[in-house]
Scaffold this motif. Structure first.
Motif, PDB file in Angstrom:
ATOM      1  N   ASP A  73      74.346  -6.758  30.723  1.00 25.29           N
ATOM      2  CA  ASP A  73      73.913  -5.605  29.930  1.00 25.29           C
ATOM      3  C   ASP A  73      73.959  -5.988  28.449  1.00 25.29           C
ATOM      4  OD1 ASP A  73      76.532  -5.182  28.885  1.00 25.29           O
ATOM      5  OD2 ASP A  73      77.027  -3.843  30.542  1.00 25.29           O
ATOM      6  N   TYR A  74      73.498  -5.101  27.594  1.00 29.22           N
ATOM      7  CA  TYR A  74      73.380  -5.433  26.171  1.00 29.22           C
ATOM      8  C   TYR A  74      74.699  -5.365  25.405  1.00 29.22           C
ATOM      9  CZ  TYR A  74      68.381  -5.510  26.736  1.00 29.22           C
ATOM     10  OH  TYR A  74      67.128  -5.837  27.133  1.00 29.22           O
ATOM     11  N   GLU A  75      75.699  -4.690  25.951  1.00 25.46           N
ATOM     12  CA  GLU A  75      76.980  -4.569  25.246  1.00 25.46           C
ATOM     13  C   GLU A  75      77.928  -5.729  25.525  1.00 25.46           C
ATOM     14  OE1 GLU A  75      75.927  -1.624  27.099  1.00 25.46           O
ATOM     15  OE2 GLU A  75      74.893  -1.078  25.268  1.00 25.46           O
ATOM     16  N   ASN A  76      77.739  -6.409  26.628  1.00 24.28           N
ATOM     17  CA  ASN A  76      78.678  -7.451  27.027  1.00 24.28           C
ATOM     18  C   ASN A  76      78.137  -8.843  26.694  1.00 24.28           C
ATOM     19  OD1 ASN A  76      80.923  -6.008  28.462  1.00 24.28           O
ATOM     20  ND2 ASN A  76      79.141  -5.132  29.482  1.00 24.28           N
ATOM     21  N   PRO A  77      79.039  -9.767  26.531  1.00 26.30           N
ATOM     22  CA  PRO A  77      78.605 -11.134  26.196  1.00 26.30           C
ATOM     23  C   PRO A  77      77.932 -11.815  27.385  1.00 26.30           C
ATOM     24  CG  PRO A  77      80.967 -11.081  26.590  1.00 26.30           C
ATOM     25  CD  PRO A  77      80.488  -9.660  26.643  1.00 26.30           C
ATOM     26  N   ARG A  78      77.439 -12.921  27.092  1.00 23.84           N
ATOM     27  CA  ARG A  78      76.783 -13.757  28.099  1.00 23.84           C
ATOM     28  C   ARG A  78      77.786 -14.152  29.188  1.00 23.84           C
ATOM     29  NH1 ARG A  78      71.475 -14.399  28.635  1.00 23.84           N
ATOM     30  NH2 ARG A  78      70.954 -16.408  29.467  1.00 23.84           N
ATOM     31  N   VAL A  79      77.335 -14.204  30.423  1.00 28.48           N
ATOM     32  CA  VAL A  79      78.168 -14.592  31.556  1.00 28.48           C
ATOM     33  C   VAL A  79      77.641 -15.911  32.097  1.00 28.48           C
ATOM     34  CG1 VAL A  79      78.938 -13.983  33.868  1.00 28.48           C
ATOM     35  CG2 VAL A  79      78.642 -12.188  32.143  1.00 28.48           C
ATOM     36  N   GLU A  80      78.541 -16.848  32.289  1.00 30.43           N
ATOM     37  CA  GLU A  80      78.165 -18.140  32.853  1.00 30.43           C
ATOM     38  C   GLU A  80      79.206 -18.551  33.879  1.00 30.43           C
ATOM     39  OE1 GLU A  80      77.020 -21.358  30.154  1.00 30.43           O
ATOM     40  OE2 GLU A  80      77.090 -19.885  28.528  1.00 30.43           O
ATOM     41  N   PHE A  81      78.739 -19.063  34.997  1.00 23.22           N
ATOM     42  CA  PHE A  81      79.642 -19.704  35.941  1.00 23.22           C
ATOM     43  C   PHE A  81      78.864 -20.764  36.704  1.00 23.22           C
ATOM     44  CE2 PHE A  81      78.388 -15.678  37.994  1.00 23.22           C
ATOM     45  CZ  PHE A  81      77.770 -16.143  39.144  1.00 23.22           C
ATOM     46  N   GLU A  82      79.593 -21.745  37.202  1.00 27.76           N
ATOM     47  CA  GLU A  82      78.994 -22.853  37.943  1.00 27.76           C
ATOM     48  C   GLU A  82      79.774 -23.094  39.225  1.00 27.76           C
ATOM     49  OE1 GLU A  82      78.832 -26.376  35.557  1.00 27.76           O
ATOM     50  OE2 GLU A  82      77.354 -25.539  34.189  1.00 27.76           O
ATOM     51  N   ASN A  83      79.062 -23.579  40.213  1.00 27.86           N
ATOM     52  CA  ASN A  83      79.644 -24.014  41.488  1.00 27.86           C
ATOM     53  C   ASN A  83      80.546 -22.968  42.137  1.00 27.86           C
ATOM     54  OD1 ASN A  83      78.325 -26.512  41.343  1.00 27.86           O
ATOM     55  ND2 ASN A  83      79.949 -27.324  40.048  1.00 27.86           N
ATOM     56  N   LYS A  84      80.139 -21.719  42.048  1.00 27.03           N
ATOM     57  CA  LYS A  84      80.864 -20.637  42.710  1.00 27.03           C
ATOM     58  C   LYS A  84      80.482 -20.676  44.186  1.00 27.03           C
ATOM     59  CE  LYS A  84      82.917 -16.527  41.760  1.00 27.03           C
ATOM     60  NZ  LYS A  84      83.930 -16.235  40.816  1.00 27.03           N
ATOM     61  N   LYS A  85      81.470 -20.857  45.057  1.00 26.87           N
ATOM     62  CA  LYS A  85      81.200 -20.902  46.492  1.00 26.87           C
ATOM     63  C   LYS A  85      80.743 -19.528  46.965  1.00 26.87           C
ATOM     64  CE  LYS A  85      84.331 -24.631  47.628  1.00 26.87           C
ATOM     65  NZ  LYS A  85      85.509 -25.067  48.359  1.00 26.87           N
ATOM     66  N   VAL A  86      79.649 -19.532  47.731  1.00 25.70           N
ATOM     67  CA  VAL A  86      79.149 -18.291  48.314  1.00 25.70           C
ATOM     68  C   VAL A  86      79.038 -18.479  49.822  1.00 25.70           C
ATOM     69  CG1 VAL A  86      77.944 -17.538  46.232  1.00 25.70           C
ATOM     70  CG2 VAL A  86      76.720 -18.891  47.925  1.00 25.70           C
ATOM     71  N   GLN A  89      76.104 -16.231  54.644  1.00 22.94           N
ATOM     72  CA  GLN A  89      75.355 -14.977  54.745  1.00 22.94           C
ATOM     73  C   GLN A  89      74.688 -14.637  53.416  1.00 22.94           C
ATOM     74  OE1 GLN A  89      78.586 -15.312  55.717  1.00 22.94           O
ATOM     75  NE2 GLN A  89      78.450 -15.063  57.943  1.00 22.94           N
ATOM     76  N   ASP A  90      75.408 -14.848  52.300  1.00 18.00           N
ATOM     77  CA  ASP A  90      74.821 -14.585  50.981  1.00 18.00           C
ATOM     78  C   ASP A  90      73.658 -15.536  50.705  1.00 18.00           C
ATOM     79  OD1 ASP A  90      76.487 -12.442  50.333  1.00 18.00           O
ATOM     80  OD2 ASP A  90      78.003 -13.756  49.449  1.00 18.00           O
ATOM     81  N   ALA A  91      73.830 -16.791  51.065  1.00 20.76           N
ATOM     82  CA  ALA A  91      72.740 -17.759  50.892  1.00 20.76           C
ATOM     83  C   ALA A  91      71.561 -17.388  51.789  1.00 20.76           C
ATOM     84  CB  ALA A  91      73.231 -19.165  51.210  1.00 20.76           C
ATOM     85  N   ALA A  92      71.863 -16.944  53.000  1.00 20.46           N
ATOM     86  CA  ALA A  92      70.798 -16.564  53.933  1.00 20.46           C
ATOM     87  C   ALA A  92      69.990 -15.385  53.403  1.00 20.46           C
ATOM     88  CB  ALA A  92      71.395 -16.236  55.294  1.00 20.46           C
ATOM     89  N   ALA A  93      70.629 -14.470  52.692  1.00 25.79           N
ATOM     90  CA  ALA A  93      69.909 -13.331  52.117  1.00 25.79           C
ATOM     91  C   ALA A  93      68.858 -13.806  51.115  1.00 25.79           C
ATOM     92  CB  ALA A  93      70.892 -12.365  51.459  1.00 25.79           C
TER      93      ALA A  93
END
Length: 160
Positions: A73-86, A89-93
């Motif tokens: 959203d416009y009020e919050n800073p940029r969000v970054e993450f890497e190599n988060k295991k999912v 089922q999430d990948a299949a979606a």
């Protein structure tokens, strides 16, 4: 029938056969499915930093890893993450959207415009696939269903 006539007819038949194989066989795009995807990445570049994003889902050692760089959203800073295991089922979606929307074939058929015009205040959307065999497919394609599914996964990862 003379031998020369038979050879001409056989040669003509062989030529027609080879031409048809060349037109319809060897020149056809290899057909990939969602099961062949080892990396899918979708990004939007924009003049506004808060409207730009990059999402990447990759399979490594039978695990799915997710990267994201975005603003939620416009009020919050940029969000970054890497190599988060999912989960699978999430990948299949995500891969279900790829399959249902025919995104691999769309990307394979994509031809970049001949005239390279860039509008500064317009966003650019980029879809990238890397297949299990190493083939890379790039296209400037936007798909709202894919974006929505990627955002859903991103929010799930951000909150966990």
């Amino acid at each position: 029938m003379k031998r020369a006539d038979c050879i001409k007819k056989a040669s003509l038949f062989l030529l027609m056969l080879l031409l048809s194989i060349g037109f319809f066989g060897c020149g056809a795009k290899e057909k990939y499915t969602a099961a062949d995807v080892s990396v899918i990445s979708f990004s939007c570049s924009s003049m506004s930093y808060t409207d730009s994003y990059v999402y990447s889902l990759k399979k490594e050692n039978e695990e799915w890893l997710f990267d994201a760089n975005y603003s939620y959203d416009y009020e919050n800073p940029r969000v970054e993450f890497e190599n988060k295991k999912v989960s699978a089922q999430d990948a299949a979606a995500i891969l279900d959207v790829v399959k249902e929307q025919g995104l691999i074939l769309q990307a394979q058929k994509y031809k970049p415009p001949r005239i390279k015009a860039f509008v500064l205040d317009d966003g650019g959307y980029f879809l990238y696939f890397k297949m299990n065999d190493g083939t890379e497919i790039n296209a400037e394609i936007y798909n709202e269903d894919l974006v929505n599914e990627l955002r859903t996964l991103t929010e799930k990862c951000r909150k966990s």
